[in-house]
Design a protein around this motif. Structure first.
Motif, PDB file in Angstrom:
ATOM      1  N   ASP B  30       0.829  -1.209   0.000  1.00  0.00           N
ATOM      2  CA  ASP B  30       0.000   0.000   0.000  1.00  0.00           C
ATOM      3  C   ASP B  30       0.861   1.256   0.000  1.00  0.00           C
ATOM      4  OD1 ASP B  30      -2.360  -1.267  -0.157  1.00  0.00           O
ATOM      5  OD2 ASP B  30      -2.663  -1.406   2.009  1.00  0.00           O
ATOM      6  N   SER B  31       1.776   1.320  -0.925  1.00  0.00           N
ATOM      7  CA  SER B  31       2.605   2.514  -1.024  1.00  0.00           C
ATOM      8  C   SER B  31       2.875   2.759  -2.501  1.00  0.00           C
ATOM      9  CB  SER B  31       3.929   2.301  -0.282  1.00  0.00           C
ATOM     10  OG  SER B  31       4.707   1.365  -0.986  1.00  0.00           O
ATOM     11  N   PHE B  32       3.427   3.901  -2.796  1.00  0.00           N
ATOM     12  CA  PHE B  32       3.781   4.250  -4.175  1.00  0.00           C
ATOM     13  C   PHE B  32       4.644   3.154  -4.790  1.00  0.00           C
ATOM     14  CE2 PHE B  32       6.684   6.250  -7.185  1.00  0.00           C
ATOM     15  CZ  PHE B  32       5.829   6.961  -7.994  1.00  0.00           C
ATOM     16  N   ARG B  88       5.561  15.686   4.262  1.00  0.00           N
ATOM     17  CA  ARG B  88       4.733  15.831   3.080  1.00  0.00           C
ATOM     18  C   ARG B  88       5.174  14.844   2.006  1.00  0.00           C
ATOM     19  NH1 ARG B  88       5.649  21.050   0.166  1.00  0.00           N
ATOM     20  NH2 ARG B  88       7.082  19.653  -0.920  1.00  0.00           N
ATOM     21  N   MET B  91       4.064  11.465   2.834  1.00  0.00           N
ATOM     22  CA  MET B  91       2.658  11.306   2.507  1.00  0.00           C
ATOM     23  C   MET B  91       2.504  10.946   1.037  1.00  0.00           C
ATOM     24  SD  MET B  91       0.349  11.525   4.766  1.00  0.00           S
ATOM     25  CE  MET B  91      -1.204  11.988   4.014  1.00  0.00           C
ATOM     26  N   PHE B  92       3.255  11.612   0.192  1.00  0.00           N
ATOM     27  CA  PHE B  92       3.157  11.338  -1.238  1.00  0.00           C
ATOM     28  C   PHE B  92       3.482   9.868  -1.539  1.00  0.00           C
ATOM     29  CE2 PHE B  92       5.164  10.814  -5.373  1.00  0.00           C
ATOM     30  CZ  PHE B  92       4.186  11.330  -6.218  1.00  0.00           C
ATOM     31  N   TYR B  93       4.566   9.385  -0.958  1.00  0.00           N
ATOM     32  CA  TYR B  93       4.983   8.013  -1.259  1.00  0.00           C
ATOM     33  C   TYR B  93       4.187   6.967  -0.461  1.00  0.00           C
ATOM     34  CZ  TYR B  93       9.044  10.206  -3.449  1.00  0.00           C
ATOM     35  OH  TYR B  93       9.855  10.942  -4.244  1.00  0.00           O
ATOM     36  N   GLY B  94       3.348   7.428   0.444  1.00  0.00           N
ATOM     37  CA  GLY B  94       2.615   6.476   1.284  1.00  0.00           C
ATOM     38  C   GLY B  94       3.503   5.854   2.343  1.00  0.00           C
TER      39      GLY B  94
END
Lengths: 732, 444
Positions: B30-32, B88, B91-94
């Motif tokens: 569940d990540s980028f 931040r 957050m983008f990369y999960g």
């Protein structure tokens, strides 16, 4: 200040606010929308994940989450509508395959869309409490495909038809079936339950209702059970292969209800093959099947148990009340034991040794054994028979087994004191006649009785054994003190403690002079060593070995009773004696004398005496001679007294009376014990407690207890309460 | 040497990074990166040969920190990278959960270090501070509650009709419960559930008496693992006692009315005892003239244990109970007086007396001008007690004093709370709270 001045100083708002391109959101959404189309069209290889992810991220970051989310819903809905159409047009068997293929496509697409929109899933959705992407995709699939009017009913009927085909023996594509069912489960347990499980269970119930009706018309009970078992296993297997695990309990429930619960009574009572027949024919396998299947439904086992109990009680009742079987006590008890063994085996092999069934068996036996009031006597006679002769050549373990079985029957007896009475009599006879085969077995049984009923029950029986032992020592002492007697006739005396042995009215006969002097010597010897005791002779219970020479010189050793000896000894001096003369000389009680003469004069092969006139019965005017022509191929001849092993009617009444007499003090003792501790108690409670206390020995009769209480009141142990006549008080 | 096949080359904002797919797998599905390397997204298509790199349009400095985190599991933030920026990017990369769990270690009262002090704007004395389950906290000042996430960023403040807040509590990481005073005649105040990140009111809890909704003042709060909310309540007429609500439905489930001569509705502290299925209710001096501590069993609607100092000889003034906490493992209740003396009451005996520990330190004369009442907390077998401007840590079966947390700025500590592997202490004089955390374990 003037208005004009004011205007010249007007400050303009800062115009270069960083404004996101108004078309930005629209443009970005187009990119993502396009990507979603491509994914559904299997064209995803040209897409850049990084770019799409970044675009979705930017949309959320710039507060266009709403647009992104609603756009996703619209786009996905449109695709699902198309998919729905393509599934609808699929024909026949292709329908399920198409559905499965499209589901796989959608599932994969959903995965990829979720990847792109991961940032939205993480931030926008929790804060706005919307449905996450994956769940949204499933919900839309459910609404547009599974619940679409043209698919929903078709899907259900296809699935049910396939199950039906499999039930009727056709082979179906289980893999496809599993995938479709799994899809329904993925959509949520409620979808699976509403759209498949519920109708499936209804159809199954209908199917098994019809089938069980068909089976029950044409099969016997055993076959039916076999078929039901197979069907049950089939359904369990089906669940394991392609249904939800949670359905197993539900579908087996349906099969159980339709195939077993609804036909339970009919199966059990089926003519020629029902439960009773199975029991009669020892059909362990069928019984086991019935047990295992009926166990699954409510009241199933209790039904088997009830039928078994009533059957058992019925047969048992016949057994114990059968006049034929009452003639031979040994046979009677043996049949009881056989019956018990039979059911023990059934319960062990078919009913998985269930405790409740064992209890039912026990209560049934208790019920019918006590129907016959002679059961205690018969059981004691059975033991007597076994211990007299039956145990020869039997190993110790087998003896134990037989005794244990007897104890089992003993436990069922309500009137244990009656048994004790008989047992004492029989034991006394065995001991005095020296007939007991195995001392160990006797003692082992006493120990068993002791553990069952307590010390009190067996103390007298044990006393009898002690008497036997001490008598042996006494006799040795007697002959050691009187060496001069070694040449004369040998006397063996058994000194019996009064009370320990069954009481007999002491009627002494006149012993022959040789014996009388010997007895006198023993008496003075015994009283010399044990002061303060009284000896009385029980001539009715003794035996004697005498040597006799008959007419042609044939010599025999006769084994006779003391009475018979007295009679025979008379013939040393006389050739002929009349009945009256014998009676006068011996003073043997009439009935005994008649019996003993009968055994010596009327029994073929044992007729050492001759009687005039020749007849079967002894008359008071008969005359007796020594039978000079007596022959026997044995040197030793045992002349038994004609005595019924079983008690005759008057004897039975007498024993019964003695038992009743013995019970009186026991009841009284129990009443006094209870009242002493309670001080005040009402009538009903006294009865209940007395019955409970005496249960291990006999079932006390309430009227008898009442009589005993009256008697205790008379003797001023108790008094009635002056206010309440039903209440008793203990008087210290 | 074999060629490693799973080498991945990134161009992040112009800087080239090389790593392995194994390292990136640590990010989880569940990540980028997890999505990037899923079979659905054919990565090789963008990387026909290993010399070509995969471009990501993000900050390279932060990427370096996060890549290091994935490689080693350790978070090292260089001074040139602002934390906010890093968060931040995470957050983008999960990877935000990875950053959070690497930021500080598992809680140990004896190894705590001050992480940050946060100064707020709210006027007046603080009422309460509560640590959230994920390392955030919320602070009540007067009628406002300020919520901070675990990065100690402030979220929109929350209030319940601008009524004075009595207690706050975290239902879970997303939801905060507030209990407030009532406003006469208007039905304002009471108890409300708020979204912790947006500050939106999600549910307002009612007290119903004789089928009528009543306005009330909610006091101390507690939660049980089977999704119940407990609050001490004071209503207009009869509604004095402990209310019970369902967290899921928000409906009132039960109400334990206080009996005459025993105070429940004014309670200072509620504590749910999981082992014995009871609620501890403590009403203490000086809110009332006497102290009342009791255990309530809601299944039988019964007070199963109680203690009070009514009638006790108050010759020594310092022995007044100011806070209480039940310690189920020791079958006792720990209490504290205003001189930071600990006392223990046996839970197995009804109506027993307080056994004060002999560790008494008489602070007479050294009291600050504006003293705060001591507070107690229990965490993983460690007992915490606040006194003036420091917090003492006690360990072991005999509760030996092992550590003391002190920071000179901000005055006395009026409340503190432990949760999310952090300890938060709220000072009364200045509007300041401190966050204490256990550093990550040493490298060697």
């Amino acid at each position: 200040m003037s208005n004009q001045k004011k205007r010249s100083f007007q400050i303009e708002a800062f115009k270069h606010r960083v404004v996101v391109d108004p078309k930005y959101a629209e443009r970005t959404w187009k990119i993502i929308e396009h990507a979603i189309h491509e994914i559904y069209n299997h064209n995803a290889s040209g897409l850049s994940f990084e770019e799409l992810y970044r675009n979705a991220y930017n949309m959320v970051l710039h507060k266009f989450g709403d647009k992104l989310y609603s756009g996703l819903v619209t786009t996905m809905s449109a695709h699902l509508k198309e998919i729905s159409k393509s599934i609808e047009v699929a024909q026949g068997a292709l329908f399920l395959e198409e559905l499965n293929r499209k589901w796989n496509d959608h599932h994969k697409a959903l995965q990829m869309i979720r990847d792109i929109l991961m940032y939205m899933d993480r931030t926008y959705i929790p804060n706005t409490r919307k449905t996450p992407v994956h769940e949204l995709g499933l919900n839309l699939w459910r609404d547009y495909i599974i619940h679409s009017g043209k698919i929903q009913s078709r899907l259900l009927s296809t699935l049910l038809e396939l199950v039906h085909k499999e039930r009727t023996g056709e082979v179906i594509d289980r893999g496809l079936m599993r995938n479709i069912i799994k899809m329904l489960m993925d959509l949520g347990s409620s979808v699976y339950q509403e759209d498949f499980e519920k109708p499936f269970l209804e159809v199954s119930a209908e199917f098994y209702k019809v089938e069980s009706q068909k089976f029950i018309e044409c099969c016997d009970c055993g076959d039916y059970l076999k078929k039901a078992e197979i069907r049950l296993n089939e359904e369990i297997e089906r669940v394991a292969h392609y249904l939800d695990v949670k359905s197993e309990a539900k579908i087996t429930n349906v099969v159980e209800k339709e195939m077993i619960a609804n036909h339970m009574t009919r199966l059990v009572h089926m003519e020629n093959s029902g439960l009773v027949n199975m029991l009669l024919d020892d059909k362990y396998e069928d019984l086991g099947k019935m047990y295992n299947l009926f166990k699954r439904v409510p009241n199933g086992l209790s039904m088997i148990r009830d039928v078994m109990t009533s059957h058992l009680r019925e047969t048992g009742k016949q057994l114990v009340t059968d006049v034929e079987s009452s003639k031979d006590p040994v046979e009677f008890v043996q049949r009881l034991l056989d019956e018990r063994d039979k059911y023990d085996k059934i319960i062990c092999q078919a009913f998985s040794n269930s405790k409740t069934f064992q209890n039912a068996l026990n209560s049934s036996f208790e019920y019918f054994i006590n129907l016959n009031s002679r059961s205690p006597e018969f059981i004691s006679l059975f033991v007597d028979d076994k211990l007299r002769k039956g145990l020869k050549g039997v190993t110790e373990e087998d003896v134990e087994i037989i005794l244990d079985k007897v104890m089992m029957l003993f436990r069922y007896l309500r009137e244990k004191d009656v048994f004790e009475k008989y047992y004492k009599q029989h034991l006394a006879k065995r001991l005095l006649s020296g007939k007991t085969v195995c001392d160990d077995a006797e003692r082992s049984l006493i120990v068993k009785l002791k553990t069952e009923c307590g010390y009190q029950f067996t103390s007298k029986l044990e006393g009898m054994f002690t008497d036997m032992k001490t008598s042996e020592d006494t006799m040795q002492g007697f002959y050691a003190n009187h060496p001069e007697l070694a040449d004369g006739p040998t006397l063996v005396v058994q000194v019996l403690t009064t009370g320990s042995w069954p009481t007999q009215a002491t009627v002494t006969c006149n012993l022959p002079t040789e014996m009388a002097t010997l007895c006198e010597k023993f008496r003075s010897h015994y009283l010399g060593t044990h002061t303060g005791r009284r000896l009385s002779w029980q001539t009715n219970m003794g035996t004697a070995d005498i040597k006799a020479t008959f007419g042609k010189g044939q010599k025999h050793e006769l084994n006779v009773s003391t009475y018979q000896m007295c009679v025979l000894m008379l013939f040393n001096n006389y050739d002929m004696l009349s009945y009256k003369e014998i009676e006068q000389a011996t003073e043997i009680p009439t009935s005994d004398l008649k019996r003993c003469l009968q055994s010596m004069a009327c029994v073929k092969g044992k007729n050492v005496l001759r009687k005039e006139p020749m007849s079967k019965d002894i008359g008071t005017d008969d005359a007796f001679f020594v039978n000079d022509k007596f022959t026997s191929k044995f040197y030793k001849v045992k002349i038994g007294t004609v005595v019924a092993q079983k008690e005759s009617e008057p004897e039975k009444l007498e024993t019964r009376q003695r038992v009743e007499e013995d019970r009186k003090p026991q009841i009284e003792a129990a009443v006094v014990r209870i009242m002493k501790s309670r001080r005040v108690l009402d009538h009903n409670n006294v009865i209940a407690e007395v019955t409970k206390q005496l249960q291990s020995r006999f079932l006390a009769n309430p009227t008898e207890i009442k009589k005993r209480i009256e008697s205790l009141i008379e003797r001023e142990f108790l008094e009635r309460d002056s206010a309440d006549r039903k209440v008793y008080r203990y008087l210290a | 040497m074999g060629i490693q096949k799973d080498i991945v080359k990134f161009n992040v904002g112009g800087r080239i990074f090389q790593t392995t797919a194994t390292t990136l797998a640590n990010a989880g599905r569940d990540s980028f990166f997890g999505a990037l390397f899923d079979d659905n997204w054919d990565l090789r298509q963008h990387q026909p040969n290993s010399s070509q790199e995969f471009f990501i349009d993000r900050n390279p400095d932060c990427f370096a920190v996060l890549l290091d985190l994935l490689r080693t599991g350790d978070l090292y933030i260089p001074s040139n990278v602002p934390e906010r920026l890093l968060y931040r990017e995470a957050m983008f990369y999960g990877l935000i959960d990875h950053v959070r769990s690497a930021k500080w270690g598992p809680f140990d009262g004896n190894r705590l270090k001050l992480s940050r002090s946060v100064t707020g704007r709210a006027p007046g004395d603080g009422t309460a501070i509560r640590a959230g389950p994920d390392g955030g906290c919320c602070v009540a000042h007067g009628s406002m509650v300020h919520v901070f996430d675990w990065t100690l960023e402030e979220h929109p403040p929350i209030n319940l009709d601008y009524q004075r807040v009595n207690d706050i509590g975290w239902v879970n990481a997303e939801n905060v419960l507030i209990s407030a005073c009532e406003r006469l005649g208007k039905g304002d105040g009471g108890m409300g559930l708020f979204n912790s990140s947006t500050g939106d009111l999600r549910h307002k809890f009612n007290v119903v008496h004789d089928n009528q909704t009543k306005s009330y003042t909610a006091g101390a709060l507690s939660f049980s693992p089977d999704y119940k909310i407990f609050a001490s309540c004071k209503g207009r007429s009869n509604e004095y006692g402990i209310g019970v609500w369902d967290q899921v439905t928000g409906k009132q489930m039960d109400f334990f009315y206080e009996s005459p001569g025993w105070s429940l509705g004014d309670a200072d502290k509620l504590q749910w005892l999981n082992g014995s299925n009871c609620l501890l209710v403590a009403t203490l001096f000086p809110r009332k003239d006497n102290c009342y501590i009791s255990l309530l069993d809601f299944r039988e609607k019964r007070m199963v244990w109680s203690w009070s100092d009514i009638g006790a000889l108050l010759t020594v003034d310092e022995k007044r109970v100011r806070d209480a906490i039940a310690m189920e493992e020791c079958n006792s209740i720990c209490v504290v007086n205003e001189y930071d003396d600990l006392g223990f009451i046996d839970l197995r005996i009804n109506g027993g007396s307080v056994r004060w520990s002999s560790r008494s330190r008489l602070l007479k004369g050294k009291m600050p001008d504006e003293p705060c009442y001591p507070k107690l907390a229990l965490h993983n077998g460690q007992l915490f007690s606040s006194m003036n401007d420091c917090i003492s840590v006690f360990c072991g079966p005999d509760w030996v004093l092992t550590s003391r947390l002190r920071r000179s700025y901000g005055g006395s500590i009026c409340d503190f709370s432990i949760g999310g592997d952090r300890l938060f202490a709220l000072h009364s004089e200045e509007n300041v709270f401190d966050a204490w955390e256990t550093p990550s374990p040493p490298i060697i």
